[in-house]
Enzyme design. Sequence first.
Site, PDB file in Angstrom:
ATOM      1  N   ASP A   7       0.882  -1.166   0.000  1.00  0.00           N
ATOM      2  CA  ASP A   7       0.000   0.000   0.000  1.00  0.00           C
ATOM      3  C   ASP A   7       0.919   1.214   0.000  1.00  0.00           C
ATOM      4  OD1 ASP A   7      -2.304   1.662   0.236  1.00  0.00           O
ATOM      5  OD2 ASP A   7      -1.969   1.782   2.392  1.00  0.00           O
ATOM      6  N   GLU A  69      -1.241  -1.562  -4.878  1.00  0.00           N
ATOM      7  CA  GLU A  69      -2.449  -0.787  -5.128  1.00  0.00           C
ATOM      8  C   GLU A  69      -2.152   0.286  -6.173  1.00  0.00           C
ATOM      9  OE1 GLU A  69      -5.758   0.171  -2.100  1.00  0.00           O
ATOM     10  OE2 GLU A  69      -4.398   1.883  -2.053  1.00  0.00           O
ATOM     11  N   ASP A 142      -2.019   1.056   7.228  1.00  0.00           N
ATOM     12  CA  ASP A 142      -1.365   0.897   5.924  1.00  0.00           C
ATOM     13  C   ASP A 142      -0.951  -0.566   5.707  1.00  0.00           C
ATOM     14  OD1 ASP A 142      -0.889   3.960   5.256  1.00  0.00           O
ATOM     15  OD2 ASP A 142      -0.280   3.618   7.336  1.00  0.00           O
TER      16      ASP A 142
END
Length: 184
Positions: A7, A69, A142
């Site tokens: 992430d 991501e 996160d």
Amino acid sequence: MRVLGIDPGSETTGWGVVEGDSNGQRYRLIEFGAVKSPSSATFSARLLRIWRALEEVIERLQPDACAIEEAFYSVNPKVTIKLGQVRGVALLVAEKAALQIGEYSPRRVKQTVAGYGNADKQQVQQMVRVLLSLSAVPEPHDAADALAVAICHFHHAGMSERLIAADTRTKFNPTVAAATRRRV
């Protein structure tokens, strides 16, 4: 298969490694964490810190794939550009390690993990906890998001492999291939 989920973030980049079968039916947590950079550090120093940390994680935990991501579009273009640069560092580290790379939109990750593309962060984090049989939601958030990206990869990479395998079987069997072409 072992998947490193990432992430990306300029101040905190979450990561998590999940191991499981390629069809996305069973997986387990290996390790998770986050790369935090002081806000006083220059942006280039943050990128270097992220690169070194991710390289160390890959070297130590030996994942087979990396799921990251995709960038979302922020109201502030500077934030979007910085996020793109962090993603570039993560992609470079994964490519250098010769990992299979999967990129997933935030909406696809939410849809896969929580069953709803507009799920909020808490819903996704709780589903990560449930899917990995954890006693608590991984912190920082996160890292939980990175684990969600890794779980998403198991589901979608496994589907891609099955589609490729089915296509390969069809190509080898001319009778099936001909019948399929006629139906379409």
